[in-house]
Write a protein that holds these residues in place. Structure first.
Motif, PDB file in Angstrom:
ATOM      1  N   ILE A  78      -0.785  -4.148   4.076  1.00  0.00           N
ATOM      2  CA  ILE A  78       0.338  -4.256   3.145  1.00  0.00           C
ATOM      3  C   ILE A  78       1.634  -4.169   3.937  1.00  0.00           C
ATOM      4  O   ILE A  78       1.913  -3.167   4.589  1.00  0.00           O
ATOM      5  CB  ILE A  78       0.271  -3.149   2.072  1.00  0.00           C
ATOM      6  N   ASP A  79       2.411  -5.247   3.878  1.00  0.00           N
ATOM      7  CA  ASP A  79       3.630  -5.355   4.681  1.00  0.00           C
ATOM      8  C   ASP A  79       4.750  -5.903   3.801  1.00  0.00           C
ATOM      9  O   ASP A  79       4.595  -6.950   3.171  1.00  0.00           O
ATOM     10  CB  ASP A  79       3.372  -6.285   5.874  1.00  0.00           C
ATOM     11  N   LYS A  93       8.674  -6.968  -3.058  1.00  0.00           N
ATOM     12  CA  LYS A  93       7.341  -7.547  -3.064  1.00  0.00           C
ATOM     13  C   LYS A  93       6.803  -7.652  -1.638  1.00  0.00           C
ATOM     14  O   LYS A  93       7.551  -7.935  -0.700  1.00  0.00           O
ATOM     15  CB  LYS A  93       7.353  -8.939  -3.710  1.00  0.00           C
ATOM     16  N   ALA A  94       5.490  -7.426  -1.504  1.00  0.00           N
ATOM     17  CA  ALA A  94       4.857  -7.564  -0.190  1.00  0.00           C
ATOM     18  C   ALA A  94       4.909  -9.021   0.245  1.00  0.00           C
ATOM     19  O   ALA A  94       4.929  -9.945  -0.574  1.00  0.00           O
ATOM     20  CB  ALA A  94       3.415  -7.083  -0.244  1.00  0.00           C
ATOM     21  N   ILE A  95       4.942  -9.232   1.555  1.00  0.00           N
ATOM     22  CA  ILE A  95       4.980 -10.592   2.076  1.00  0.00           C
ATOM     23  C   ILE A  95       3.556 -11.101   2.292  1.00  0.00           C
ATOM     24  O   ILE A  95       2.615 -10.323   2.474  1.00  0.00           O
ATOM     25  CB  ILE A  95       5.770 -10.665   3.395  1.00  0.00           C
ATOM     26  N   ILE A 143      -0.269  -1.300  -6.614  1.00  0.00           N
ATOM     27  CA  ILE A 143      -1.261  -2.309  -6.256  1.00  0.00           C
ATOM     28  C   ILE A 143      -1.933  -2.757  -7.547  1.00  0.00           C
ATOM     29  O   ILE A 143      -2.449  -1.928  -8.304  1.00  0.00           O
ATOM     30  CB  ILE A 143      -2.309  -1.743  -5.282  1.00  0.00           C
ATOM     31  N   PRO A 144      -1.936  -4.057  -7.837  1.00  0.00           N
ATOM     32  CA  PRO A 144      -2.492  -4.520  -9.117  1.00  0.00           C
ATOM     33  C   PRO A 144      -4.012  -4.424  -9.155  1.00  0.00           C
ATOM     34  O   PRO A 144      -4.676  -4.337  -8.115  1.00  0.00           O
ATOM     35  CB  PRO A 144      -2.039  -5.978  -9.183  1.00  0.00           C
ATOM     36  N   ALA A 145      -4.553  -4.469 -10.363  1.00  0.00           N
ATOM     37  CA  ALA A 145      -6.011  -4.516 -10.522  1.00  0.00           C
ATOM     38  C   ALA A 145      -6.534  -5.835  -9.975  1.00  0.00           C
ATOM     39  O   ALA A 145      -5.921  -6.891 -10.132  1.00  0.00           O
ATOM     40  CB  ALA A 145      -6.380  -4.374 -11.995  1.00  0.00           C
ATOM     41  N   ALA A 203       1.255 -10.945  -2.854  1.00  0.00           N
ATOM     42  CA  ALA A 203       2.658 -10.885  -3.276  1.00  0.00           C
ATOM     43  C   ALA A 203       2.861 -10.047  -4.533  1.00  0.00           C
ATOM     44  O   ALA A 203       4.004  -9.743  -4.897  1.00  0.00           O
ATOM     45  CB  ALA A 203       3.195 -12.299  -3.499  1.00  0.00           C
ATOM     46  N   ASN A 204       1.768  -9.662  -5.205  1.00  0.00           N
ATOM     47  CA  ASN A 204       1.882  -8.843  -6.411  1.00  0.00           C
ATOM     48  C   ASN A 204       1.890  -7.345  -6.101  1.00  0.00           C
ATOM     49  O   ASN A 204       2.007  -6.527  -7.017  1.00  0.00           O
ATOM     50  CB  ASN A 204       0.746  -9.160  -7.378  1.00  0.00           C
ATOM     51  N   VAL A 205       1.752  -6.994  -4.832  1.00  0.00           N
ATOM     52  CA  VAL A 205       1.895  -5.589  -4.422  1.00  0.00           C
ATOM     53  C   VAL A 205       3.390  -5.294  -4.300  1.00  0.00           C
ATOM     54  O   VAL A 205       4.134  -6.070  -3.676  1.00  0.00           O
ATOM     55  CB  VAL A 205       1.192  -5.325  -3.085  1.00  0.00           C
ATOM     56  N   THR A 206       3.830  -4.192  -4.899  1.00  0.00           N
ATOM     57  CA  THR A 206       5.265  -3.897  -4.909  1.00  0.00           C
ATOM     58  C   THR A 206       5.561  -2.481  -4.422  1.00  0.00           C
ATOM     59  O   THR A 206       4.702  -1.594  -4.479  1.00  0.00           O
ATOM     60  CB  THR A 206       5.862  -4.059  -6.326  1.00  0.00           C
TER      61      THR A 206
END
Length: 233
Positions: A78-79, A93-95, A143-145, A203-206
């Motif tokens: 996760i970056d 948003k994660a890249i 982190i989304p489901a 990209a849905n990790v925030t």
């Protein structure tokens, strides 16, 4: 004329008398095999179809090298890259680090026998994001489901909502573990066997940072992914 006929019969009789008798006989050998527990590691699979090997570059994810009958094989990287500071609360948003695979995923392999273990659970926790001089106090990593799949299913690319549960998690750096992927509570001895994946868009990790918190510098958080045997709650 009668002599000729008799001679011919005698010759034929001699030929029939000389045919050897043939007897059938049985012989046996033995086929053997010995099984031992599978303690090897499992290579990455295609997270969208775990019956297929993954042949790309895992820049958005990483292998663990774990060995054993029950293993966590792949975990996400996760970056959030380099971002601008906002005085107000802001969500980043994660890249996406790879054009080949724009998803994060978890991969679990369960080679235990039916009698030696049922179900499994993955939890995740993190520490606070810190730099050399400051901490992102109150920051939330979300982190989304994911979407679950299994290589033993009839159509291995289909999303499996019957045998697996996935959860969105919001991590605040307290170190408290939260369940993110598990076999269903109603799992039988066969559920979760083989190789399973849970996949979500990277990209849905925030990361949500409170107002007046971010300072110039590089921050890092240690994210811990834990696989345990059993479909715990």
């Amino acid at each position: 004329m009668k002599k000729a006929i008799l001679s011919g019969l005698l010759v034929c009789g001699a030929v029939l008398f000389m045919v050897p008798m043939v007897y059938a006989a049985d012989a046996t050998t033995e086929g053997t095999i010995t099984f031992t527990e599978n303690n090897s590691n499992t290579s990455p699979v295609n997270p969208l179809d775990p019956a297929e090997d993954f042949s790309g570059t895992l820049t958005t994810n990483t292998t663990t090298g774990s060995e054993g009958a029950l293993t966590l094989d792949v975990i996400p990287n996760i970056d959030f890259g380099t971002q601008e500071i906002f005085a107000s609360e802001h969500t980043y948003k994660a890249i996406v680090a790879s054009e080949e695979l724009e998803s994060n995923y978890l991969q679990v392999t369960d080679n235990r026998t039916l009698s030696s273990g049922k179900g499994w659970t993955i939890t995740v926790s993190n520490t606070q994001f810190t730099s050399d001089s400051s901490t992102l106090t109150g920051a939330t990593l979300t982190i989304p489901a994911g979407e679950a799949r299994n290589n033993l299913n009839t159509i291995s690319s289909d999303i499996d909502t019957t045998n697996f549960l996935t959860y969105e998690v919001a991590l605040t750096g307290t170190g408290t573990a939260q369940t993110i992927f598990k076999t269903a509570d109603t799992a039988d001895d066969m559920t979760g066997k083989g190789t399973s994946t849970s996949t979500w868009p990277a990209a849905n990790v925030t990361l949500t940072v409170p107002q007046l918190t971010a300072q110039e510098g590089s921050y890092a958080s240690t994210i811990t992914w834990t696989l345990t045997a059993g479909a715990t709650t």
